[in-house]
Design an enzyme around this catalytic site. Structure first.
Site, PDB file in Angstrom:
ATOM      1  CB  THR A 105      -1.134  16.182   7.705  1.00  0.00           C
ATOM      2  OG1 THR A 105      -0.875  15.208   8.703  1.00  0.00           O
ATOM      3  CG2 THR A 105      -2.452  15.906   7.034  1.00  0.00           C
ATOM      4  CE  LYS A 106       4.089   8.711   5.741  1.00  0.00           C
ATOM      5  NZ  LYS A 106       5.475   8.300   6.021  1.00  0.00           N
ATOM      6  CG  LEU A 107      -4.473   9.727   6.701  1.00  0.00           C
ATOM      7  CD1 LEU A 107      -4.572   9.747   8.227  1.00  0.00           C
ATOM      8  CD2 LEU A 107      -5.754  10.264   6.096  1.00  0.00           C
ATOM      9  CD  GLU A 133       4.360   7.002   2.230  1.00  0.00           C
ATOM     10  OE1 GLU A 133       4.700   7.219   3.388  1.00  0.00           O
ATOM     11  OE2 GLU A 133       5.154   6.999   1.289  1.00  0.00           O
ATOM     12  CB  VAL A 134      -2.262   9.764   0.813  1.00  0.00           C
ATOM     13  CG1 VAL A 134      -2.589   8.579  -0.077  1.00  0.00           C
ATOM     14  CG2 VAL A 134      -3.192   9.834   2.002  1.00  0.00           C
TER      15      VAL A 134
END
Length: 75
Positions: free
Chosen positions: A29-31, A65-66
């Site tokens: 997922t991107k967070l 973003e990570v």
């Protein structure tokens, strides 16, 4: 605001994963980083054997973003 929306989306996806992912499955997922990130990581670590956070080299250095890569679901 963006962080909170990002967390909400990730939490919704995680609820789906908990109900539908097969044993030993993976979740990516991107967070957008922020104050709730650690809580999410703790939740992921309870249900996956490996949880790693990656910042893509293509991402701007000032971007929050990570990507979180969760491997080996403990169903």
């Amino acid at each position: 605001v963006d962080h909170l929306r990002s967390v909400n989306l990730v939490e919704t996806a995680f609820e789906f994963v908990k109900d539908n992912l097969l044993a030993h499955g993976h979740f990516i997922t991107k967070l957008l980083r922020g104050r709730l990130e650690e809580n999410l990581l703790k939740d992921f670590k309870k249900l996956f054997k490996s949880v790693k956070v990656y910042k893509p080299t293509s991402s701007y250095s000032d971007s929050s973003e990570v990507y979180i890569v969760c491997q080996d679901f403990k169903a």
